[in-house]
Design an enzyme around this catalytic site. Structure first.
Site: not given
Length: 215
Positions: A78, A88, A141, A165
């Protein structure tokens, strides 16, 4: 060099988190760097507290967090963490912050100090798919990547931090149609290559290679 590597526990109804299992498979020493591996909870706030304690005890030069991103086919270092928690789904303790700041006094975003282009090149060099990611999401994350960067900004200016990831593993996609996956053995192999790049590029500029995304 001392590198703290973290992996999340399972979340979202999954029985396994490949991030944690791949981290467990790492050697205790990689290219002369001492590797400390810890499990962290998929929980807003608490994950950061666990990492904060580990940083204080281990005094690492690098903190590398590993997390699962189901649906991705590659190992994806990332580039950036943003100051937003927008869950979510609930975390493992039922917390579901919506449009909240990770740190009220933190910057809008923090960029990793790790050589993400070199890490991707190293992952590909061992025959595995790798790509730079420009979004760590808005779940735990991104939260932990941001929290580590906030600690670096406010308390540990000599530490470098980053996040990778990983995809699903085969047993997670048995009932998920058209979902990419990667074996745990390959994940650990790819993470090892990425860590080797971190060691190799200590004190150096990252590679200047194509790694952007149109969308």
């Amino acid at each position: 060099m001392k590198i703290l590597v973290t992996g999340f526990d399972p979340f979202g109804g999954e029985k396994i988190n490949p991030a944690l299992e791949a981290v467990k498979g790492l050697a205790n020493t990689i290219k002369g760097a001492e590797i400390k591996k810890i499990e962290i909870p998929t929980v807003f706030g608490k994950s950061a507290e666990v990492v904060k304690v580990a940083i204080k005890e281990f005094q690492p030069d690098v903190v590398l967090n590993i997390g699962q991103a189901g649906g991705r086919f590659a190992l994806t270092p990332e580039r950036v963490a943003i100051n937003v928690d927008d869950a979510r789904i609930p975390d493992n303790e039922g917390n579901q912050p919506i449009d909240e700041a990770v740190q009220q006094q933190g910057k809008a975003a923090y960029f990793t100090q790790l050589p993400v282009k070199a890490m991707v090149t190293a992952i590909k060099a061992v025959g595995l798919p790798g790509a730079v990611s420009n979004t760590a999401g808005t779940f735990v994350c991104n939260h932990i990547m941001y929290q580590v960067q906030y600690l670096i900004d406010t308390q540990y200016p000599t530490i470098k931090g980053g996040f990778i990831h990983v995809p699903f593993i085969p047993e997670q996609v048995v009932d998920k149609a058209n979902q990419p996956f990667m074996s745990l053995t390959d994940m650990t192999k790819g993470l090892t290559a990425a860590i080797e790049a971190i060691v190799d590029f200590e004190g150096k500029e990252d590679l200047k290679e194509i790694g952007g995304a149109i969308h």
